[in-house]
Design an enzyme around this catalytic site. Structure first.
Site, PDB file in Angstrom:
ATOM      1  N   CYS A 271       0.818  -1.226   0.000  1.00  0.00           N
ATOM      2  CA  CYS A 271       0.000   0.000   0.000  1.00  0.00           C
ATOM      3  C   CYS A 271       0.847   1.270   0.000  1.00  0.00           C
ATOM      4  O   CYS A 271       0.636   2.178  -0.808  1.00  0.00           O
ATOM      5  CB  CYS A 271      -0.977  -0.015   1.171  1.00  0.00           C
ATOM      6  N   HIS A 319      -2.720   1.298   6.873  1.00  0.00           N
ATOM      7  CA  HIS A 319      -3.062   1.207   5.454  1.00  0.00           C
ATOM      8  C   HIS A 319      -3.208   2.608   4.887  1.00  0.00           C
ATOM      9  O   HIS A 319      -3.546   3.561   5.599  1.00  0.00           O
ATOM     10  CB  HIS A 319      -4.357   0.419   5.259  1.00  0.00           C
ATOM     11  N   HIS A 331      -5.580   1.938  -4.407  1.00  0.00           N
ATOM     12  CA  HIS A 331      -4.737   1.372  -3.357  1.00  0.00           C
ATOM     13  C   HIS A 331      -4.346  -0.051  -3.685  1.00  0.00           C
ATOM     14  O   HIS A 331      -4.929  -0.695  -4.571  1.00  0.00           O
ATOM     15  CB  HIS A 331      -5.437   1.442  -1.990  1.00  0.00           C
TER      16      HIS A 331
END
Length: 359
Positions: A271, A319, A331
């Site tokens: 990520c 994240h 993402h």
């Protein structure tokens, strides 16, 4: 953002929302509430509670994401420390060379003094046939004495610098070794959590995997619908800067590439690897991990975010996605998934940070 571009993104997101994007099967970060502490083990017996399985998978992949951040941070530190060790080694080599030169000069000065017999100025005056020659010689002697004194001082300082460089290099080496151990430990945790998640998924029957995917889609859709229902899009009017537009274009171009923990492209990403490389492509270096991005980049209110901003998720900032406009992010979700477009509100938002400084 241009009207045509906005319309294309809106249309794309609408289609994907209904089919796969906003709720990609098995999205690791679908639950809007914090998961329980990580645990491993086999799936429940037949007739299993698939919602419990979904939450458990979510937990395992969240734990893997946290460990991945720790791995990336340790790797980044190790790279910096390794570079510092190399820099100090060069300093030590240069210092030794300089010290050898200074010692040669000091030896030459000592030999010159020896050749004069080390006589005091009064004796030279008595032995000199020409007083003017004596005075000229005295000035040269004094200059030589000053030079010798400065040379000895420089010699001492160089020696002290060398000793300090050696101490610094030893300290950096110890940090480097500690960083390597931390990196290895984080890697072990990542692999353990991913292996446990894969084992759990492998024990599901085909029909159960399909039902689980549907549960994951519904969870993501519920979270996104609730977020959009807050009227947040009515307040989002910010337009991308030139740098932000470049970052968005880069990130969107990576869709379909696989997630791989620790990866920074170009073939795969995790990520924060995706977001850091997107901004690197726009000419702006940012921290490597989502946690450091949250700590070190400028925070902006969610209602003020604009394309190119980073949306940080979960209380532990484990994240991150890059906001592309129209309520969506791009993402890299988690192992087993690919870089994709998703609803910005499909995971619990911790906050928004802005890499570029343009207002």
């Amino acid at each position: 953002m241009r009207t045509g571009r906005r319309g294309l993104i809106t249309a794309a997101v609408t289609v994907v929302c209904a089919v796969t994007v906003l709720a990609a099967p098995g999205t690791a970060f679908a639950s809007p509430s914090p998961p329980p502490s990580p645990s491993t083990g086999s799936a429940p017996a037949p007739g299993r509670d698939l919602e419990a399985v979904r939450e458990k998978l979510d937990t395992l992949y969240r734990a893997a994401a946290v460990a991945t951040d720790a791995y990336n941070a340790a790797e980044e530190k190790a790279e910096k420390q390794s570079a510092e060790v190399v820099r100090l080694a060069k300093k030590i080599a240069e210092g030794r060379e300089r010290l050898a030169g200074l010692k040669d000069r000091a030896g030459a000065a000592a030999r010159a003094q020896y050749r004069t017999g080390g006589l005091p100025p009064e004796a030279h005056l008595v032995l000199s046939d020409d007083p003017q020659d004596f005075l000229d010689g005295t000035r040269r002697v004094r200059q030589g004495q000053h030079a010798t004194k400065g040379l000895l001082g420089e010699l001492a300082r160089t020696q002290e610098d060398l000793e300090q460089y050696a101490r610094d290099a030893s300290a950096q080496w110890r940090k480097l070794e500690a960083g390597r151990k931390a990196k290895a430990s984080a890697q072990e945790k990542v692999e353990k959590q991913i292996a446990a998640a894969k084992k759990l998924e492998s024990e599901l029957e085909k029909e159960e995997r399909e039902r689980l995917a549907a549960l994951e889609r519904r969870a993501a859709q519920r979270a996104q619908t609730a977020w959009l229902g807050s009227g947040i899009l009515d307040e989002l009017t910010g337009k991308a800067t030139e740098q932000g537009r470049k970052a968005v274009e880069y990130a969107v171009a990576q869709t379909g590439k696989p997630y791989r923990w620790g990866a920074e492209g170009p073939e795969a990403y995790d990520c924060s690897g995706l977001t850091s490389q997107a901004w690197a492509s726009a000419g702006r270096g940012i921290p490597r991990t989502s946690q450091e991005q949250w700590k070190r980049l400028r925070h902006v209110p969610v209602e003020d975010m604009r394309p190119g901003d980073l949306v940080i998720y979960f209380d532990d900032a484990s994240h991150v996605g890059l906001y592309i406009g129209d309520g969506s992010i791009v993402h890299a979700p988690r192992p087993g998934r690919t870089v994709t477009v998703a609803g910005a509100g499909s995971m619990p938002i911790l906050g928004v940070v802005r890499p570029d400084t343009a207002e």
